[in-house]
Scaffold this motif. Structure first.
Motif, PDB file in Angstrom:
ATOM      1  N   THR A   1       0.838  -1.194   0.000  1.00 26.21           N
ATOM      2  CA  THR A   1       0.000   0.000   0.000  1.00 26.21           C
ATOM      3  C   THR A   1       0.878   1.252   0.000  1.00 26.21           C
ATOM      4  O   THR A   1       2.069   1.193   0.346  1.00 26.21           O
ATOM      5  N   GLN A   2       0.268   2.392  -0.341  1.00 21.04           N
ATOM      6  CA  GLN A   2       1.025   3.645  -0.397  1.00 21.04           C
ATOM      7  C   GLN A   2       1.482   4.109   0.975  1.00 21.04           C
ATOM      8  O   GLN A   2       2.467   4.841   1.082  1.00 21.04           O
ATOM      9  N   HIS A   3       0.752   3.690   2.012  1.00 19.20           N
ATOM     10  CA  HIS A   3       1.059   4.137   3.364  1.00 19.20           C
ATOM     11  C   HIS A   3       1.167   2.941   4.295  1.00 19.20           C
ATOM     12  O   HIS A   3       0.641   1.861   4.012  1.00 19.20           O
ATOM     13  N   VAL A   4       1.851   3.168   5.423  1.00 20.53           N
ATOM     14  CA  VAL A   4       1.993   2.117   6.430  1.00 20.53           C
ATOM     15  C   VAL A   4       1.745   2.736   7.798  1.00 20.53           C
ATOM     16  O   VAL A   4       2.293   3.792   8.128  1.00 20.53           O
ATOM     17  N   THR A   5       0.902   2.084   8.580  1.00 14.85           N
ATOM     18  CA  THR A   5       0.535   2.556   9.910  1.00 14.85           C
ATOM     19  C   THR A   5       1.154   1.640  10.947  1.00 14.85           C
ATOM     20  O   THR A   5       0.928   0.426  10.923  1.00 14.85           O
ATOM     21  N   PHE A   6       1.915   2.227  11.860  1.00 15.40           N
ATOM     22  CA  PHE A   6       2.491   1.431  12.931  1.00 15.40           C
ATOM     23  C   PHE A   6       1.571   1.467  14.150  1.00 15.40           C
ATOM     24  O   PHE A   6       1.063   2.520  14.536  1.00 15.40           O
ATOM     25  N   CYS A   7       1.365   0.302  14.706  1.00 14.14           N
ATOM     26  CA  CYS A   7       0.503   0.138  15.886  1.00 14.14           C
ATOM     27  C   CYS A   7       1.281  -0.746  16.846  1.00 14.14           C
ATOM     28  O   CYS A   7       1.808  -1.787  16.441  1.00 14.14           O
ATOM     29  N   ASP A   8       1.401  -0.335  18.092  1.00 15.71           N
ATOM     30  CA  ASP A   8       2.057  -1.193  19.072  1.00 15.71           C
ATOM     31  C   ASP A   8       1.072  -2.240  19.583  1.00 15.71           C
ATOM     32  O   ASP A   8      -0.136  -2.130  19.373  1.00 15.71           O
ATOM     33  N   ASP A   9       1.597  -3.230  20.282  1.00 16.51           N
ATOM     34  CA  ASP A   9       0.686  -4.265  20.798  1.00 16.51           C
ATOM     35  C   ASP A   9      -0.144  -3.770  21.969  1.00 16.51           C
ATOM     36  O   ASP A   9      -1.062  -4.468  22.422  1.00 16.51           O
ATOM     37  N   ASP A  10       0.141  -2.546  22.451  1.00 20.88           N
ATOM     38  CA  ASP A  10      -0.690  -1.970  23.516  1.00 20.88           C
ATOM     39  C   ASP A  10      -1.330  -0.644  23.096  1.00 20.88           C
ATOM     40  O   ASP A  10      -1.721   0.158  23.931  1.00 20.88           O
ATOM     41  N   THR A  11      -1.418  -0.404  21.791  1.00 26.25           N
ATOM     42  CA  THR A  11      -2.142   0.770  21.290  1.00 26.25           C
ATOM     43  C   THR A  11      -3.255   0.308  20.358  1.00 26.25           C
ATOM     44  O   THR A  11      -3.136  -0.739  19.710  1.00 26.25           O
TER      45      THR A  11
ATOM     46  N   ALA B   1      -2.907   1.636  26.201  1.00 27.36           N
ATOM     47  CA  ALA B   1      -3.002   0.967  27.501  1.00 27.36           C
ATOM     48  C   ALA B   1      -1.605   0.479  27.853  1.00 27.36           C
ATOM     49  O   ALA B   1      -1.227  -0.637  27.485  1.00 27.36           O
ATOM     50  N   PRO B   2      -0.789   1.328  28.500  1.00 23.93           N
ATOM     51  CA  PRO B   2       0.634   1.004  28.706  1.00 23.93           C
ATOM     52  C   PRO B   2       0.838  -0.386  29.296  1.00 23.93           C
ATOM     53  O   PRO B   2       0.259  -0.737  30.322  1.00 23.93           O
ATOM     54  N   SER B   3       1.655  -1.153  28.638  1.00 24.22           N
ATOM     55  CA  SER B   3       1.897  -2.529  29.076  1.00 24.22           C
ATOM     56  C   SER B   3       2.687  -2.562  30.371  1.00 24.22           C
ATOM     57  O   SER B   3       3.592  -1.756  30.597  1.00 24.22           O
ATOM     58  N   ARG B   4       2.329  -3.525  31.209  1.00 22.16           N
ATOM     59  CA  ARG B   4       3.106  -3.759  32.431  1.00 22.16           C
ATOM     60  C   ARG B   4       4.270  -4.694  32.165  1.00 22.16           C
ATOM     61  O   ARG B   4       5.143  -4.856  33.022  1.00 22.16           O
ATOM     62  N   ALA B   5       4.262  -5.324  31.002  1.00 23.88           N
ATOM     63  CA  ALA B   5       5.307  -6.288  30.661  1.00 23.88           C
ATOM     64  C   ALA B   5       6.475  -5.567  30.017  1.00 23.88           C
ATOM     65  O   ALA B   5       6.745  -5.698  28.825  1.00 23.88           O
ATOM     66  N   ARG B   6       7.167  -4.760  30.810  1.00 19.82           N
ATOM     67  CA  ARG B   6       8.324  -4.036  30.299  1.00 19.82           C
ATOM     68  C   ARG B   6       9.303  -3.792  31.444  1.00 19.82           C
ATOM     69  O   ARG B   6       8.931  -3.814  32.619  1.00 19.82           O
ATOM     70  N   ASP B   7      10.549  -3.573  31.071  1.00 23.70           N
ATOM     71  CA  ASP B   7      11.600  -3.278  32.039  1.00 23.70           C
ATOM     72  C   ASP B   7      11.857  -1.778  31.970  1.00 23.70           C
ATOM     73  O   ASP B   7      12.578  -1.305  31.085  1.00 23.70           O
ATOM     74  N   PRO B   8      11.265  -0.986  32.882  1.00 29.22           N
ATOM     75  CA  PRO B   8      11.371   0.465  32.764  1.00 29.22           C
ATOM     76  C   PRO B   8      12.798   0.985  32.851  1.00 29.22           C
ATOM     77  O   PRO B   8      13.148   1.971  32.194  1.00 29.22           O
TER      78      PRO B   8
END
Length: 296
Positions: A78-88, A202-209
């Motif tokens: 496609t002409q465009h690409v949309t990035f989406c995180d697994d928590d957005t 919805a910020p993921s809790r599965a991260r190492d801050p």
């Protein structure tokens, strides 16, 4: 015909990813989706195949970080690409709105949307900075001009993304968008913010801050020295170090940046003067920003 393709890179967040795919596949303006699984060991890939057979899955044998998105863009038609995180989760009509803005304005390389943080749907702390961005913009630009974006809130023109080389393997993850944004601006592409494009986070809790903080500090320093004149890079370095906690995490990040000096000098390309002027105008709001504190 679809105007964009949604790309989601994920690592060890199966349940969050499945909830996001539930939402994204049910949108009235839903687009094709490519998921890149960064070598998850929690059953992510089998779950996506089982529950979402219409989603294209690219399972990697190692964690590529942000560069997993590059792998997906290689498959985008496609002409465009949309990035989406697994928590957005992009909200109804927002994919269409971002695509329409890019179609209407061929000089725009990327459109970043408005982020509302769950559960109370409060605006992301960065929003006031975006609304009042001091970066000079032409009268026709449909929103404030930017010199950086947040990937999971952004639709890119595919050709512009490829022209700029995508996300840097050197930076891997953590503030990796700024270098790409500067490379787009250096090539004459405009980046803008649109409040009509809405994404819930919805910020993921599965991260190492602490690790995320270290990567953010390191990559901010590397980006400054890769693309800014020496005086500006020194000012940015001092600003970052003044705002960062004086602890082992910060020291490790600075050491990682220092170890990269050789390749930074080899790959250093200072941005054009007009881009640097915009970066200088951003220094004051960045200095007072509540959203740019290196904590965690």
């Amino acid at each position: 015909m679809f105007g964009t393709t949604v790309v989601i890179a994920t690592h060890e967040r199966r349940e969050e990813l499945l909830r996001t795919l539930d939402h994204m596949t049910a949108l009235p303006d839903a687009a094709p989706i490519i998921v890149v699984d960064n070598a998850s060991r929690d059953g992510t890939a089998p779950a996506v195949r089982r529950h979402f057979p219409e989603v294209e899955l690219l399972a990697q044998d190692r964690n590529l970080g942000a560069c997993a998105r590059n792998v997906a863009v290689d498959r985008v038609r496609t002409q465009h690409v949309t990035f989406c995180d697994d928590d957005t989760r992009w909200q109804p009509g927002s994919l269409r709105r971002a695509t329409e803005l890019l179609d209407r304005h061929p000089e725009i390389g990327a459109v970043m949307g408005r982020c509302l943080v769950e559960p109370d749907l409060v605006e992301d702390p960065l929003t006031p900075e975006l609304c009042s961005s001091p970066v000079p913009a032409p009268h026709w630009l449909p929103g404030p001009a930017l010199l950086s974006v947040m990937a999971g809130l952004t639709t890119f023109r595919t050709s512009a993304f490829r022209e700029a080389g995508g996300f840097s393997e050197r930076l891997w993850l953590g503030g990796e968008e700024e270098l790409l944004a500067l490379d787009l601006a250096a090539r004459g592409w405009w980046l803008c913010w649109s409040p009509d494009v809405v994404i819930h986070h919805a910020p993921s809790r599965a991260r190492d801050p602490r690790r995320r903080r270290g990567l953010g500090i390191r990559n901010t320093l590397l980006t400054a020295w890769l693309r800014r004149p020496a005086g500006s890079a020194l000012r940015r370095t001092a600003q970052v170090l003044r705002s960062a906690p004086k602890d082992r995490c910060t020291a490790s990040a600075v050491l990682e940046a220092l170890r990269s000096c050789r390749w930074v000098l080899r790959e250093r390309h200072v941005v054009p003067a007009e881009v640097e002027r915009g970066l200088r105008l951003l220094e004051e709001p960045q200095h007072h920003s509540a959203a740019r504190r290196y904590v965690g």
